[in-house]
Design a protein around this motif. Structure first.
Motif, short mmCIF file in Angstrom:
data_model
loop_
_atom_site.label_atom_id
_atom_site.label_comp_id
_atom_site.label_asym_id
_atom_site.label_seq_id
_atom_site.Cartn_x
_atom_site.Cartn_y
_atom_site.Cartn_z
N PRO A 89 -5.66 2.08 2.00
CA PRO A 89 -6.08 2.02 3.41
C PRO A 89 -7.42 2.73 3.61
O PRO A 89 -7.74 3.66 2.88
CB PRO A 89 -4.96 2.73 4.16
CG PRO A 89 -4.18 3.46 3.15
CD PRO A 89 -4.43 2.84 1.82
N TRP A 145 -9.25 -3.17 1.97
CA TRP A 145 -7.86 -2.72 1.91
C TRP A 145 -7.00 -3.76 1.20
O TRP A 145 -6.18 -3.44 0.33
CB TRP A 145 -7.36 -2.44 3.31
CG TRP A 145 -6.01 -1.80 3.42
CD1 TRP A 145 -5.10 -1.55 2.42
CD2 TRP A 145 -5.40 -1.32 4.61
NE1 TRP A 145 -3.98 -0.95 2.91
CE2 TRP A 145 -4.13 -0.79 4.26
CE3 TRP A 145 -5.79 -1.28 5.94
CZ2 TRP A 145 -3.27 -0.25 5.19
CZ3 TRP A 145 -4.93 -0.73 6.87
CH2 TRP A 145 -3.68 -0.22 6.50
N SER A 162 0.81 -1.22 0.00
CA SER A 162 0.00 0.00 0.00
C SER A 162 0.85 1.27 0.00
O SER A 162 0.32 2.37 0.17
CB SER A 162 -0.93 0.00 1.21
OG SER A 162 -1.77 -1.13 1.20
#
Length: 182
Positions: free
Chosen positions: A177, A171, A76
């Motif tokens: 996120p 996610w 991420s």
């Protein structure tokens, strides 16, 4: 030593064959390195695909869940991801730096299907995240759910982000996120 003498003697008497054999050995080494690299890439891709499914967390141990979440942070865009959970971690299972530069401290709670993260776990983490670990972004992440009540209200009041199974599933699929980071 005798082998070195034999090789030197062979090279002296057969320079063309020696060159051919050297090229052949080098080519075999390159082919082996390429195949090993491809296999590692294939395994990484397969692991990344498995990591996108929240169901894989249900069979994990707590330590495996922490590693899984660390990989999710990396995917991420978080940097300096460090899985540090275990005895004496003082509530910090994973630390990282968010894309916007904030220090992230995470408490991971791998739960069974019928268990929920309660107020006591949230209160313990609230006491260590900022004061002990200097967290600017404090998260409690679970593959389950949180109990409704005082703990959730306390987390909200103290700026602790709670990530439950639904949010974690999204996610993992999107690598985005469920809270603001830039």
């Amino acid at each position: 030593m005798a082998l070195v003498v034999l090789v030197v003697d062979f090279v002296g008497r057969h320079p063309y064959w020696s060159g051919f054999l050297a090229v052949l050995v080098a080519a075999a080494g390159v082919v082996a390195a390429v195949l090993v690299n491809r296999e590692r890439g294939r395994r990484r891709a397969a692991q990344a695909e498995r990591d996108r499914l929240i169901a894989v967390t249900d069979a994990m141990s707590g330590a495996e869940f922490e590693q899984w979440f660390g990989r999710l942070l990396t995917a991420s865009g978080f940097r300096q991801v460090r899985v540090c959970g275990g005895a004496g971690d003082r509530g910090a299972d994973v630390t990282a730096v968010a894309p916007d530069g904030r220090r992230v401290v995470v408490q991971c709670k791998r739960q069974g299907p019928s268990n929920r993260v309660g107020s006591a776990a949230i209160q313990r983490f609230a006491g260590t995240c900022r004061e002990i670990h200097r967290g600017e972004l404090c998260l409690i992440v679970t593959n389950g759910f949180f109990t409704n009540g005082d703990g959730v209200h306390l987390a909200h009041r103290l700026g602790i982000t709670l990530v439950d199974r639904r949010a974690l599933e999204i996610w993992a699929l999107t690598h985005r996120p469920p809270f603001a980071v830039s």
